[in-house]
Design a protein around this motif. Structure first.
Motif, PDB file in Angstrom:
ATOM      1  N   VAL A 137      23.671  -0.871   5.675  1.00 15.21           N
ATOM      2  CA  VAL A 137      23.896   0.274   5.618  1.00 15.21           C
ATOM      3  C   VAL A 137      23.161   0.464   7.151  1.00 15.21           C
ATOM      4  O   VAL A 137      24.376   1.434   8.224  1.00 15.21           O
ATOM      5  N   GLU A 138      22.703  -0.123   7.136  1.00  8.93           N
ATOM      6  CA  GLU A 138      21.928  -0.356   8.584  1.00  8.93           C
ATOM      7  C   GLU A 138      23.582  -1.151   9.795  1.00  8.93           C
ATOM      8  O   GLU A 138      23.321  -0.537  10.848  1.00  8.93           O
ATOM      9  N   ARG A 139      24.098  -2.455   9.064  1.00  9.33           N
ATOM     10  CA  ARG A 139      24.815  -3.202  10.428  1.00  9.33           C
ATOM     11  C   ARG A 139      25.590  -1.848  10.054  1.00  9.33           C
ATOM     12  O   ARG A 139      26.157  -1.773  11.666  1.00  9.33           O
ATOM     13  N   ALA A 140      25.983  -1.072   9.343  1.00  9.50           N
ATOM     14  CA  ALA A 140      27.323  -0.183  10.088  1.00  9.50           C
ATOM     15  C   ALA A 140      27.234   1.819  10.640  1.00  9.50           C
ATOM     16  O   ALA A 140      27.407   1.494  11.507  1.00  9.50           O
ATOM     17  N   SER A 141      25.507   1.551  10.406  1.00 10.53           N
ATOM     18  CA  SER A 141      25.138   2.624  11.874  1.00 10.53           C
ATOM     19  C   SER A 141      25.259   1.925  12.856  1.00 10.53           C
ATOM     20  O   SER A 141      25.843   2.480  14.134  1.00 10.53           O
ATOM     21  N   THR A 142      24.769   0.576  12.914  1.00 12.15           N
ATOM     22  CA  THR A 142      24.667   0.106  14.221  1.00 12.15           C
ATOM     23  C   THR A 142      25.861  -0.652  14.766  1.00 12.15           C
ATOM     24  O   THR A 142      25.937   0.370  15.723  1.00 12.15           O
ATOM     25  N   MET A 143      26.976  -0.532  14.728  1.00 13.27           N
ATOM     26  CA  MET A 143      28.160  -0.937  14.802  1.00 13.27           C
ATOM     27  C   MET A 143      28.972   0.852  15.432  1.00 13.27           C
ATOM     28  O   MET A 143      29.343   1.086  16.273  1.00 13.27           O
TER      29      MET A 143
END
Length: 177
Positions: A137-143
C-alpha cells in the motif's frame, strides 16, 4: 515525521485534504485553489495558512500581480506523511475528515471506469502478511503521489485512493460479544 497535536488537527478538515491532493500534482495559488474548489479566495488562504503553519505545504514560488505578491504553494508529500498520531482523539478527527472526503469523492465516481478495488477489513493475520500488505500500500501511494499531475491535465485520469492501515489493540470480550 512525528506529528504534533496542531499538525494532526490541521489535516482534520476535508477542504484541507482536498488542497493537499491538488498541491501534490503542481504548485497553485490561493486564487487557483479557490476556483478549483469553488470556495472564496479568503477561505483558500485561511486553509493554506493552517497547512503551512503545520508544515504540510510550502511556498514554491512568488509572483507579482497588480502591486501584490501571489504565493504558489506545493505539498511536499514525500516528507510530510503522518507517522504516529499524538493523541487518539486527534487521530480520530483526522480519520473522520478522511471518511467525509471519501464519501464526497465517491459521489463523483465515473461509472465508465469500474471501481477497481474496495476493501473494508478487520482481520487477524500473521505479522509477515501485515508487513507485506503495508509495504504494498505504501508503494501504491508513493506511485500515485509521484505521478500526480495538475488538475484537468489532458490525458490524465482523475482518481481516488483512500487507505488507512493500522494494527488494532485487543478489545475486551463481554458476554460473548
Amino acid at each position: 515525521m512525528s506529528l504534533e497535536v496542531s499538525s494532526l488537527r490541521a489535516l482534520a478538515h476535508p477542504v484541507r485534504l482536498q488542497i493537499l491532493s491538488l498541491l501534490t500534482g503542481s504548485a497553485m495559488s490561493a486564487t487557483e485553489l479557490a476556483g478549483e474548489l469553488d470556495i472564496s479566495q479568503a477561505n483558500a488562504s485561511y486553509h493554506l495558512r493552517a497547512l503551512a503553519s503545520a508544515g504540510y505545504v510550502v511556498v514554491d514560488s512568488e509572483e507579482r500581480i497588480r502591486g501584490g505578491v501571489a504565493k504558489r504553494y506545493r505539498h511536499p508529500w514525500d516528507s510530510a506523511q503522518p507517522s504516529r498520531p499524538a493523541h487518539d482523539e486527534d487521530y480520530l478527527l483526522y480519520v473522520q475528515a478522511m471518511a467525509r472526503e471519501l464519501v464526497r469523492r465517491a459521489a463523483y465516481r465515473d461509472p465508465d471506469y469500474p471501481a477497481r478495488s474496495n476493501t473494508d477489513a478487520e482481520l487477524w493475520v500473521t505479522p509477515e502478511v501485515w508487513e507485506e500488505v503495508f509495504d504494498l500500500v505504501e508503494r501504491a501511494s508513493t506511485m500515485l503521489h509521484s505521478s500526480a499531475r495538475r488538475p484537468r491535465t489532458p490525458g490524465a485520469v482523475h482518481v481516488n485512493m483512500t487507505a488507512s492501515l493500522f494494527a488494532m489493540r485487543e478489545r475486551k470480550v463481554v458476554d460473548g460479544r
